[in-house]
Design a protein around this motif. Sequence first.
Motif, PDB file in Angstrom:
ATOM      1  N   UNK A  36      33.891  46.681 -26.763  1.00 25.79           N
ATOM      2  CA  UNK A  36      34.904  45.842 -27.406  1.00 25.79           C
ATOM      3  C   UNK A  36      36.297  46.451 -27.387  1.00 25.79           C
ATOM      4  N   UNK A  37      36.407  47.780 -27.300  1.00 28.66           N
ATOM      5  CA  UNK A  37      37.689  48.469 -27.389  1.00 28.66           C
ATOM      6  C   UNK A  37      38.285  48.795 -26.024  1.00 28.66           C
ATOM      7  N   UNK A  38      37.576  48.477 -24.939  1.00 28.28           N
ATOM      8  CA  UNK A  38      37.896  49.068 -23.633  1.00 28.28           C
ATOM      9  C   UNK A  38      38.390  48.028 -22.638  1.00 28.28           C
ATOM     10  N   UNK A  39      39.434  48.390 -21.903  1.00 29.71           N
ATOM     11  CA  UNK A  39      40.009  47.500 -20.888  1.00 29.71           C
ATOM     12  C   UNK A  39      39.579  47.891 -19.477  1.00 29.71           C
ATOM     13  N   UNK A  40      38.751  48.919 -19.357  1.00 30.88           N
ATOM     14  CA  UNK A  40      38.415  49.465 -18.045  1.00 30.88           C
ATOM     15  C   UNK A  40      37.749  48.454 -17.108  1.00 30.88           C
ATOM     16  N   UNK A  41      36.804  47.612 -17.574  1.00 30.15           N
ATOM     17  CA  UNK A  41      36.255  46.615 -16.634  1.00 30.15           C
ATOM     18  C   UNK A  41      37.327  45.721 -16.028  1.00 30.15           C
ATOM     19  N   UNK A  42      38.350  45.383 -16.811  1.00 33.69           N
ATOM     20  CA  UNK A  42      39.459  44.583 -16.285  1.00 33.69           C
ATOM     21  C   UNK A  42      40.291  45.400 -15.287  1.00 33.69           C
ATOM     22  N   UNK A  43      40.422  46.691 -15.561  1.00 34.62           N
ATOM     23  CA  UNK A  43      41.265  47.548 -14.729  1.00 34.62           C
ATOM     24  C   UNK A  43      40.548  48.068 -13.488  1.00 34.62           C
ATOM     25  N   UNK A  44      39.218  48.235 -13.586  1.00 31.70           N
ATOM     26  CA  UNK A  44      38.471  48.892 -12.518  1.00 31.70           C
ATOM     27  C   UNK A  44      37.422  48.016 -11.832  1.00 31.70           C
ATOM     28  N   UNK A  45      37.094  46.884 -12.448  1.00 28.23           N
ATOM     29  CA  UNK A  45      36.115  46.004 -11.828  1.00 28.23           C
ATOM     30  C   UNK A  45      34.683  46.383 -12.158  1.00 28.23           C
ATOM     31  N   UNK A  46      33.750  45.740 -11.482  1.00 25.48           N
ATOM     32  CA  UNK A  46      32.318  45.945 -11.719  1.00 25.48           C
ATOM     33  C   UNK A  46      31.836  47.251 -11.094  1.00 25.48           C
ATOM     34  N   UNK A  47      30.688  47.780 -11.547  1.00 29.06           N
ATOM     35  CA  UNK A  47      30.182  49.054 -11.010  1.00 29.06           C
ATOM     36  C   UNK A  47      29.888  48.960  -9.511  1.00 29.06           C
ATOM     37  N   UNK A  48      30.275  49.991  -8.802  1.00 27.67           N
ATOM     38  CA  UNK A  48      29.956  50.099  -7.383  1.00 27.67           C
ATOM     39  C   UNK A  48      29.965  51.575  -7.017  1.00 27.67           C
ATOM     40  N   UNK A  49      28.998  51.988  -6.240  1.00 27.40           N
ATOM     41  CA  UNK A  49      28.856  53.388  -5.852  1.00 27.40           C
ATOM     42  C   UNK A  49      29.392  53.606  -4.441  1.00 27.40           C
ATOM     43  N   UNK A  50      29.930  54.771  -4.223  1.00 28.32           N
ATOM     44  CA  UNK A  50      30.407  55.125  -2.888  1.00 28.32           C
ATOM     45  C   UNK A  50      29.232  55.396  -1.959  1.00 28.32           C
ATOM     46  N   UNK A  51      29.476  55.289  -0.672  1.00 29.10           N
ATOM     47  CA  UNK A  51      28.466  55.594   0.326  1.00 29.10           C
ATOM     48  C   UNK A  51      28.042  57.059   0.208  1.00 29.10           C
ATOM     49  N   UNK A  52      26.748  57.283   0.213  1.00 28.49           N
ATOM     50  CA  UNK A  52      26.212  58.622  -0.006  1.00 28.49           C
ATOM     51  C   UNK A  52      26.754  59.624   1.025  1.00 28.49           C
ATOM     52  N   UNK A  53      26.738  59.238   2.284  1.00 29.97           N
ATOM     53  CA  UNK A  53      27.184  60.158   3.344  1.00 29.97           C
ATOM     54  C   UNK A  53      28.678  60.460   3.224  1.00 29.97           C
ATOM     55  N   UNK A  54      29.477  59.476   2.795  1.00 31.05           N
ATOM     56  CA  UNK A  54      30.906  59.718   2.603  1.00 31.05           C
ATOM     57  C   UNK A  54      31.137  60.718   1.473  1.00 31.05           C
ATOM     58  N   UNK A  55      30.344  60.608   0.418  1.00 29.69           N
ATOM     59  CA  UNK A  55      30.468  61.547  -0.697  1.00 29.69           C
ATOM     60  C   UNK A  55      30.206  62.969  -0.222  1.00 29.69           C
ATOM     61  N   UNK A  56      29.130  63.151   0.528  1.00 32.66           N
ATOM     62  CA  UNK A  56      28.783  64.487   1.019  1.00 32.66           C
ATOM     63  C   UNK A  56      29.858  65.008   1.965  1.00 32.66           C
ATOM     64  N   UNK A  57      30.395  64.123   2.817  1.00 30.59           N
ATOM     65  CA  UNK A  57      31.468  64.543   3.723  1.00 30.59           C
ATOM     66  C   UNK A  57      32.687  65.007   2.933  1.00 30.59           C
ATOM     67  N   UNK A  58      33.028  64.290   1.864  1.00 28.76           N
ATOM     68  CA  UNK A  58      34.144  64.710   1.010  1.00 28.76           C
ATOM     69  C   UNK A  58      33.862  66.065   0.368  1.00 28.76           C
ATOM     70  N   UNK A  59      32.634  66.248  -0.102  1.00 23.54           N
ATOM     71  CA  UNK A  59      32.278  67.510  -0.736  1.00 23.54           C
ATOM     72  C   UNK A  59      32.398  68.667   0.247  1.00 23.54           C
ATOM     73  N   UNK A  60      31.948  68.457   1.461  1.00 21.10           N
ATOM     74  CA  UNK A  60      32.038  69.507   2.479  1.00 21.10           C
ATOM     75  C   UNK A  60      33.501  69.823   2.787  1.00 21.10           C
ATOM     76  N   UNK A  61      34.347  68.785   2.817  1.00 23.01           N
ATOM     77  CA  UNK A  61      35.773  68.997   3.032  1.00 23.01           C
ATOM     78  C   UNK A  61      36.383  69.826   1.904  1.00 23.01           C
TER      79      UNK A  61
END
Length: 434
Positions: A157-182
């Motif tokens: 009730x107190x939060x505007x984040x869904x309006x600001x950020x949209x619905x939940x969505x996860x990043x591609x697993x392989x892209x995450x690992x590539x970022x971590x390696x970088x």
Amino acid sequence: MTKKVAIFTLGCRVNSYESATLADSARSSGYEVVDWGEQADIAIVNSCALTVLAEAKTRQAVRIFARNNPDASIAITGCYAQTSPLDLLKLENVKWVIGNSLKARTIDIINANPPLDFPHIFVDKTITASREILNCDTPLSDRMNLKIQDGCDNACSYCIIPRARGLPRSRNFDEIIADAENLVLRGVREIIITGINISKFSSNDKTLADLTDALNSIKDLLRIRIGSIEPPDFGVEALLERIADSSHKLCPHLHISSQSLSDNVLSAMRRKYTTTDFFKMLEKIYNRAPNISVGTDIICGHPYETDEDFKLTQERLLNSGMSYAHVFTYSPRPKTLAFTMPQVPVEIRKARANELRKDASKLHSNFIKKNSHKPIQVLLENEICEGTYLAYTDNYIQTEIEIGQRNLKNRLALVEITSQSSDDRAKAKFLELQ
């Protein structure tokens, strides 16, 4: 002459990660990225809209930069730009207002749309996944946030984040690992897994625990730390199994957002759990990992919070065994349900928050004492003076250690906590490098 870009970040760890990707994008486009406060041709303000104060800080940052760089152009992106773009149009030197929906394309938008006398507005109300990749070789600090997820559908009730950020969505697993390696190639030794609601993470049929296993295999990465998670129990057993494994790099530290320890207030907040759920989760954690650090967030003065509700939260927090709490004064946020509810007087809100911060300090002091006078591992970070370092223990106690040797940044060391300084930082005696 190479143009200079300065980036200012407000708000959460997700914004910090996204600012890092914007910096890489700017470098790839031929800009020189300079520290905020230096002279620059372009400023990018990565804004926050969580509270009215956060919005005010965004406007203040823009005004200060414009005053110090009168010939520069300013882009505002982030949550404030997404939720209230019209608020930003009259700010001096603002030439681009870019919502979260298009934040990843900020540099491309700047390059394709030269500054005009009036701002360009780029806000798509439908917020979908965007490709955000770290792709440069510029050295980075020892600890970095790694965004794995965005968005939330909890509709608190107190939060505007869904309006600001949209619905939940996860990043591609392989892209995450590539970022971590970088990140690791650029000098990062501790990665903090972060997102708007990482409890909802699921990517390529992989779970959060699976992600920690993949990160665990990255050479030269020394530590993995979990950002904030949401109750109730979403499968914490798998994380605890890895925390209990001494060969795994996952740190014994969890942050669980409770927001209140009164069921009446949780109901008014529209949180999707009860205090019974929260404390059952906490009991499970302590039974499996007795020396783990568990922290939480508490909001004081939410609508319908009575004195009895506050006292209940206070009593339960003090008896929880948690190691710290981040305490916030409730701020009425336009465009939220709580904004329409009967408000607790602001002086009462502030008084409750101040009182609870003292209790949170007691929790932290008790945790430091519990971990004193025994060997504990730290990652050496900033060298604050010759041979003296700041570092965090694996269970999240900031320590100051005098070693007497230079250039040990990013090394693991064994220390013994001996005392607590006045600013909630522990002092430790150096034992050995690891």
